[in-house]
Design an enzyme around this catalytic site. Structure first.
Site, PDB file in Angstrom:
ATOM      1  N   SER A  91       0.809  -1.230   0.000  1.00 32.75           N
ATOM      2  CA  SER A  91       0.000   0.000   0.000  1.00 32.75           C
ATOM      3  C   SER A  91       0.831   1.262   0.000  1.00 32.75           C
ATOM      4  O   SER A  91       0.271   2.367   0.005  1.00 32.75           O
ATOM      5  CB  SER A  91      -0.908   0.048   1.233  1.00 32.75           C
ATOM      6  OG  SER A  91      -1.825  -1.001   1.198  1.00 32.75           O
ATOM      7  N   THR A 189      -1.719   2.411   4.396  1.00 29.17           N
ATOM      8  CA  THR A 189      -1.109   3.735   4.255  1.00 29.17           C
ATOM      9  C   THR A 189      -0.465   4.139   5.577  1.00 29.17           C
ATOM     10  O   THR A 189      -1.076   3.967   6.628  1.00 29.17           O
ATOM     11  CB  THR A 189      -2.215   4.771   3.954  1.00 29.17           C
ATOM     12  OG1 THR A 189      -2.746   4.492   2.674  1.00 29.17           O
ATOM     13  CG2 THR A 189      -1.714   6.201   4.020  1.00 29.17           C
ATOM     14  N   THR A 207       1.473   6.952   0.563  1.00 27.70           N
ATOM     15  CA  THR A 207       0.683   5.795   0.134  1.00 27.70           C
ATOM     16  C   THR A 207       0.812   5.567  -1.358  1.00 27.70           C
ATOM     17  O   THR A 207       1.147   6.498  -2.116  1.00 27.70           O
ATOM     18  CB  THR A 207      -0.804   6.028   0.471  1.00 27.70           C
ATOM     19  OG1 THR A 207      -1.534   4.822   0.279  1.00 27.70           O
ATOM     20  CG2 THR A 207      -1.429   7.118  -0.389  1.00 27.70           C
ATOM     21  N   ARG A 217      -6.511   8.642 -10.064  1.00 27.28           N
ATOM     22  CA  ARG A 217      -7.165   8.787  -8.758  1.00 27.28           C
ATOM     23  C   ARG A 217      -6.144   9.239  -7.706  1.00 27.28           C
ATOM     24  O   ARG A 217      -5.039   8.725  -7.614  1.00 27.28           O
ATOM     25  CB  ARG A 217      -7.783   7.453  -8.350  1.00 27.28           C
ATOM     26  CG  ARG A 217      -8.541   7.470  -7.007  1.00 27.28           C
ATOM     27  CD  ARG A 217      -7.686   7.007  -5.856  1.00 27.28           C
ATOM     28  NE  ARG A 217      -8.453   6.882  -4.615  1.00 27.28           N
ATOM     29  CZ  ARG A 217      -7.890   6.656  -3.422  1.00 27.28           C
ATOM     30  NH1 ARG A 217      -6.575   6.541  -3.316  1.00 27.28           N
ATOM     31  NH2 ARG A 217      -8.631   6.557  -2.346  1.00 27.28           N
ATOM     32  N   THR A 240      -5.935   6.921   7.670  1.00 30.91           N
ATOM     33  CA  THR A 240      -5.702   5.816   6.735  1.00 30.91           C
ATOM     34  C   THR A 240      -7.060   5.201   6.413  1.00 30.91           C
ATOM     35  O   THR A 240      -8.043   5.452   7.105  1.00 30.91           O
ATOM     36  CB  THR A 240      -4.753   4.768   7.366  1.00 30.91           C
ATOM     37  OG1 THR A 240      -4.536   3.704   6.442  1.00 30.91           O
ATOM     38  CG2 THR A 240      -5.311   4.202   8.649  1.00 30.91           C
ATOM     39  N   GLY A 241      -7.103   4.407   5.362  1.00 35.29           N
ATOM     40  CA  GLY A 241      -8.367   3.800   4.980  1.00 35.29           C
ATOM     41  C   GLY A 241      -8.895   4.409   3.705  1.00 35.29           C
ATOM     42  O   GLY A 241      -8.134   4.990   2.913  1.00 35.29           O
TER      43      GLY A 241
HETATM   44  N1  GLY Z   1      -5.939   6.539   2.474  1.00 34.18           N
HETATM   45  C1  GLY Z   1      -5.215   6.362   1.301  1.00 34.18           C
HETATM   46  C2  GLY Z   1      -5.991   6.422   0.078  1.00 34.18           C
HETATM   47  O1  GLY Z   1      -7.207   6.318   0.098  1.00 34.18           O
HETATM   48  O2  GLY Z   1      -5.409   6.569  -0.966  1.00 34.18           O
END
Ligand code: GLY
Length: 330
Positions: A91, A189, A207, A217, A240-241
């Site tokens: 990640s 992340t 990340t 994105r 994170t998430g």
């Molecule tokens: N939290 C990292 C992402 O959604 O890219």
């Protein structure tokens, strides 16, 4: 603090508390739902290094800086280098899962004790995006560089171009193309916050984002206020998430502002996750969506909270490096 500033702080907090259903005008309670359990503006609490997930190697790297009376920004950056260079971390950085077209694209940011910030988004081929973000902060009048421009800047600063797609990540991508799913990320992340012996709080977040994401994105991690926010008067927060949820609620900024209003770091983290759950109940029902936040107050207290079970964090404080499960909403 001036009366006007106290009033503005209280008004903002009251509005937020009311919107969360925690407080209503006329109720026989103090204006704030938060008791002043501690004063984040006061005592010396460092050194501390705290990071999302079981990133104890990162907090150890940060501690190595902090314990020698080093700078919190160096600590956060050097902590972030660990997962960025780890091929087994899918990640972050090298070894990160690619986008749906097979390209590893990276997002990162840093923020220092003066509220300076630097960020890179959609950056390819550079092992340590967190350090490019720091250069953006220190060497340009800008906060954020993106894509090809970020890469050109990195190369001009002496960073080397390299292939970040490992064989493991490539095989995962090949498998994904056959399965063709678009599962929301749980993410590891890294967001890392550091408080040094001179009471400076700094942070970093880095990340490779949502595995097999649409090309282009960008998530919350490089966005100041979403994936990371630092205000040395109060503290810092990181997330994170599933980044889209933090982008829509500016979770890290919210956490720091709640702490400014008197919430403990834990209360502030819980409020930020509750806000996401309240605004986006469908995401809560989707069992594969995860959100995790961390907060570090200037006095050294911390908070951590996840949307659901499984989120954890690493904390290096008082000479001990520990991994803790975070409490969670659902
Ligand atoms: N939290 C990292 C992402 O959604 O890219």
């Amino acid at each position: 603090m001036s009366n006007r500033r106290q009033f503005l702080n209280r008004s903002a907090l009251a509005a937020l508390a009311a919107s969360l259903g925690l407080w209503a005008p006329g109720k026989s309670q103090a204006f704030s739902p938060y008791r002043k359990k501690h004063n984040p503006n006061s005592s010396k609490g460092g050194p501390v290094a705290i990071a999302t997930w079981d990133n104890r190697k990162a907090t150890e790297a940060a501690w190595n800086v902090l314990s020698k009376n080093g700078y919190a920004l160096d600590a956060a950056e050097q902590g972030a280098w660990i997962p960025e260079a780890d091929p087994n971390d899918t990640s972050v950085g090298y070894g990160g899962f690619p986008d749906r077209d097979g390209f590893v694209t990276l997002d990162a940011c840093v923020m220092d004790e003066h509220s300076n910030a630097g960020s890179v988004t959609f950056l390819e081929h550079i092992l340590h995006p967190v350090s490019v973000a720091r250069k953006v902060m220190e060497k340009t009048p800008h906060v954020m560089l993106s894509g090809e421009g970020a890469l050109q800047f990195a190369l001009a600063e002496g960073f080397q171009k390299q292939n970040l797609l490992t064989e493991t990540a490539r095989q995962a991508w090949e498998k994904w193309k056959k399965d063709n799913g678009y599962t929301p990320p749980t993410h590891d992340t890294i967001g890392i916050l550091a408080l040094d012996q001179q009471n400076r709080i700094c942070g970093a977040c880095t990340t490779s984002g949502w595995g097999f994401k649409m090309r282009g994105r960008v998530g919350d991690s490089p966005i100041i206020g979403a994936g990371l926010y630092v205000d040395n008067e109060v503290g810092a927060a990181t997330a994170t998430g599933q980044g889209e949820l933090m982008l829509k609620t500016l979770s890290s900024f919210m956490i720091v502002e709640l702490m400014r209003g008197g919430a403990t770091p834990q209360e502030a983290c819980e409020e930020a996750v509750a806000r996401i759950a309240k605004k986006f109940p469908g995401q809560v029902e989707n069992g594969s969506v995860q959100v995790g936040v961390l907060a570090l107050a200037r006095d050294g207290h911390h908070g951590a909270y996840g949307l659901r079970k499984g989120y954890s964090y690493a904390l290096f404080q008082h000479g001990e490096n520990k991994h803790f499960p975070a409490t969670h909403l659902v």
